[in-house]
Design an enzyme around this catalytic site. Structure first.
Site, PDB file in Angstrom:
ATOM      1  N   ASP A  98       0.856  -1.182   0.000  1.00  0.00           N
ATOM      2  CA  ASP A  98       0.000   0.000   0.000  1.00  0.00           C
ATOM      3  C   ASP A  98       0.894   1.235   0.000  1.00  0.00           C
ATOM      4  OD1 ASP A  98      -2.425   1.583   0.439  1.00  0.00           O
ATOM      5  OD2 ASP A  98      -3.254  -0.222   1.361  1.00  0.00           O
ATOM      6  N   ASP A 200      -3.238   4.670  -2.342  1.00  0.00           N
ATOM      7  CA  ASP A 200      -4.331   5.216  -1.558  1.00  0.00           C
ATOM      8  C   ASP A 200      -4.779   6.588  -2.091  1.00  0.00           C
ATOM      9  OD1 ASP A 200      -5.709   4.661   1.095  1.00  0.00           O
ATOM     10  OD2 ASP A 200      -4.900   6.646   1.528  1.00  0.00           O
ATOM     11  N   GLU A 251      -6.353   3.818  -6.052  1.00  0.00           N
ATOM     12  CA  GLU A 251      -7.657   3.933  -5.389  1.00  0.00           C
ATOM     13  C   GLU A 251      -8.173   5.320  -5.738  1.00  0.00           C
ATOM     14  OE1 GLU A 251      -9.877   3.972  -1.046  1.00  0.00           O
ATOM     15  OE2 GLU A 251      -8.086   5.133  -1.453  1.00  0.00           O
ATOM     16  N   HIS A 325     -11.541  -3.236   3.089  1.00  0.00           N
ATOM     17  CA  HIS A 325     -11.480  -2.839   4.499  1.00  0.00           C
ATOM     18  C   HIS A 325     -12.246  -1.556   4.806  1.00  0.00           C
ATOM     19  CE1 HIS A 325      -8.643  -0.405   2.399  1.00  0.00           C
ATOM     20  NE2 HIS A 325      -8.440   0.328   3.476  1.00  0.00           N
ATOM     21  N   ASP A 326     -12.773  -0.896   3.781  1.00  0.00           N
ATOM     22  CA  ASP A 326     -13.526   0.347   3.986  1.00  0.00           C
ATOM     23  C   ASP A 326     -15.025   0.165   3.786  1.00  0.00           C
ATOM     24  OD1 ASP A 326     -11.178   1.840   4.371  1.00  0.00           O
ATOM     25  OD2 ASP A 326     -10.975   2.236   2.217  1.00  0.00           O
TER      26      ASP A 326
HETATM   27  C1  GLC Z   1      -8.320   5.090   1.770  1.00  0.00           C
HETATM   28  C2  GLC Z   1      -8.146   3.900   2.672  1.00  0.00           C
HETATM   29  C3  GLC Z   1      -8.872   4.154   3.953  1.00  0.00           C
HETATM   30  C4  GLC Z   1      -8.246   5.356   4.606  1.00  0.00           C
HETATM   31  C5  GLC Z   1      -8.222   6.564   3.670  1.00  0.00           C
HETATM   32  C6  GLC Z   1      -7.258   7.602   4.149  1.00  0.00           C
HETATM   33  O1  GLC Z   1      -9.625   5.272   1.380  1.00  0.00           O
HETATM   34  O2  GLC Z   1      -8.564   2.735   2.018  1.00  0.00           O
HETATM   35  O3  GLC Z   1      -8.849   3.044   4.818  1.00  0.00           O
HETATM   36  O4  GLC Z   1      -8.940   5.701   5.771  1.00  0.00           O
HETATM   37  O5  GLC Z   1      -7.802   6.238   2.369  1.00  0.00           O
HETATM   38  O6  GLC Z   1      -5.937   7.154   4.014  1.00  0.00           O
END
Ligand code: GLC
Ligand code: CA
Length: 545
Positions: A98, A200, A251, A325-326
């Protein structure tokens, strides 16, 4: 034409805190993952995405990094990490790390220096602004996790921007020295033998000059997909990835299809693939908070994912996911986790593994793990959830029962309860009480039970992965929707010039007739015993050839 490795494999996502605890402190760790390497290999996956394992004060469970080159001590050491890398590689599984580079922790040395003085040479590595005329925040941008996106630094009298928690200050990509330092850090991970990065919120990195006031999305509308995003990604690709076969996975919340297609265009890629958010935004009204859940229909899900399938067809590439995980658990959100838990979990796995793109299985979805319904807000751990609780019961004035019901549906903690390995205490995840309580359903839903049951979601997932690997139509075939109107059946085709699969999914609790034209095809894999019937049973899935 040979496809790049990341187009033909299935990925698995691990949230290390919740996967497996090796040393009895209630927190998952690298040695725990190592102890499950054979399990991972048995799934047939070719790529592992490991959520952050770097040093972090854990305000946002590792997405607030204080040292990009050190391992979080509760997860282990760099030696443990290297052993994991080698163990994966020995089993033919690539390791994707990540990369959290939109922001760091406020405890990162860069931010400590940036904050120390207005004339610090790292001042400009973060986004500092003087107060507005009234002394308040420089503009109206809001944090994704609630409250203003600005924090006042008393010592200097200036505010810093944080689109997430106040312990996650946004890095300033406009500063070339910062970018050099970041790319150098990434190069060192590449030299350590990683196989790629999942990046991310990577489409937040280019803030518009002057920032400006936010629109109705409280600044996100201004920060997303900013003016120099392409330049930064192109520079990163050139500096870090040129001449390698590493994979880059963005992402990208709020990234429109046309931009995603452009960014992943294989003729001049900036990223290899990206996670869009349109299907996980279907169960709340546009502009409303995610906590205000509305029902999601299969036709809406079908229309959204089909649009992305078609849109990325020619030259782009999709990352595929239903949970992570979100997000709430896949079977609870898109399936029926009460009456048809096994069947609907299998159907959703069929969907995930037969669409075009690279599928990402989130840990636990392969055994149909479901949402948890904790009794009290005290059982929840996620900062977003805890902030939402204060907002729902405070500003919104909701009673506790109503707020808790909203949180049970959408909390990120649904996906963060410990992986359910067995019916042993603590779900076999740890010898000690875990950092977050396990879902009490682990006695019935766990890996050991699934291994022993030939018709489990787990065995079915393995069969799906194997079928996908040996069926060219399922890896590179075109996606074509065969019926855009049916209220319950999702029928689509994956086809190459020489081969074809038809996928039939009954997203309902009532039997649905299989259109006669498909009756002559034979079922190569399905989630019920009677695969020849003319009707699809409740939540039945079939792959026909
Ligand atoms: C992304 C991650 C999430 C995190 C956010 C800030 O969306 O997947 O878990 O809280 O970024 O880093
Ligand atoms: Ca541990």
């Amino acid at each position: 034409m040979t496809l790049p490795w990341w187009k033909t494999c299935v990925a698995y996502q691990i949230y290390p805190r919740s996967f497996c605890d090796s040393n009895g402190d209630g927190v998952g760790d690298l040695r725990g993952i190592i102890s499950k390497l054979d399990y991972l290999a048995s799934l047939g996956i070719g790529m592992l995405w490991l959520c952050p394992v770097y040093a972090s004060p854990n305000d946002d469970n590792g997405y607030d990094i204080s040292d990009y080159e050190a391992i979080q001590p509760e997860f282990g050491t760099l030696e443990d990490w290297a052993a994991l890398r080698d163990g994966l590689h020995a089993r033919g599984i690539r390791l994707v790390m990540d990369l959290v580079a939109n922001h760091s922790s406020d405890e990162h040395a860069w931010f400590v220096e940036s904050r120390a003085a207005k004339d610090s040479d790292k001042r400009d590595w973060y986004i500092w602004r003087p107060p507005a005329a009234d002394g308040g925040p420089p503009n109206d941008w809001q944090s994704v996790f609630g409250g203003p996106a600005w924090e006042l630094d008393e010592a200097s009298g200036e505010y810093y921007l944080h689109l997430f928690t106040r312990k996650q200050p946004d890095l300033n990509w406009a500063n070339p020295q910062f970018r050099d330092a970041l790319f150098a850090m990434m190069q060192r991970w590449v030299a350590l033998g990683i196989d790629g990065f999942r990046m991310d919120v990577i489409n937040l990195i280019s803030k518009p000059d002057g920032l400006g006031q936010g629109g109705n999305e409280g600044g996100m509308d201004r920060a997303l997909n900013g003016p120099r995003l392409r330049d930064y990604l192109a520079e990163m690709r050139h500096e870090v990835f040129a001449g390698t076969d590493l994979v880059t996975i963005g992402e990208t919340p709020g990234m429109p299809l046309d931009l995603a297609r452009e960014i992943t265009d294989e003729r001049a890629p900036l990223l290899d693939m990206q996670f869009h958010f349109e299907h996980v935004d279907l169960d709340h009204a546009p502009g409303a908070s995610k906590w205000d859940s509305t029902p999601m229909t299969m036709p809406a899900l079908r229309a959204t994912l089909s649009r992305w399938q078609a849109g990325m067809e020619a030259h782009g590439w999709n990352s595929l996911y239903l949970g992570n995980h979100d997000q709430p658990r896949t079977v609870s959100r898109y399936g029926d986790d009460v009456r048809y838990r096994r069947e609907s979990a299998m159907l959703l796995m069929t969907l995930l593994l037969t669409l075009k793109g690279t599928p990402f299985i989130y840990q636990g979805d392969e055994i149909g793990m479901a949402n948890v319904a904790f009794d009290s807000i005290d059982d929840y751990r996620d900062i977003e959830t805890l902030n939402a609780w204060r907002w729902l019961t405070g500003e919104r004035g909701l009673d506790a029962a109503t707020a808790l019901a909203m949180i049970r549906k959408k909390s990120r903690d649904n996906a963060r309860t410990p992986m359910q390995w067995s019916a042993a205490p603590n779900a076999g995840f740890s010898s000690a009480p875990p950092w977050i309580a396990p879902n009490p359903d682990y006695a019935d839903h766990n890996v050991a039970a699934a291994e022993a049951e030939p018709d489990s979601v787990l065995h079915y997932t393995r069969r799906l992965i194997a079928l996908r690997a040996q069926t060219p139509a399922l890896t590179c075939g075109h996606y074509r929707l065969l019926d855009a109107e049916h209220p319950a059946l999702w029928l689509f085709e994956r086809a190459t010039p020489s081969s074809r699969c038809v996928i039939a999914l009954n997203f309902s609790a009532t039997a649905q007739a299989l259109p006669a034209e498909f009756g002559t095809l034979s079922c190569v894999l399905g989630n019920t015993a009677d695969r020849a019937a003319e009707t699809l049973a409740a939540w039945e899935a079939r792959i026909l050839i």
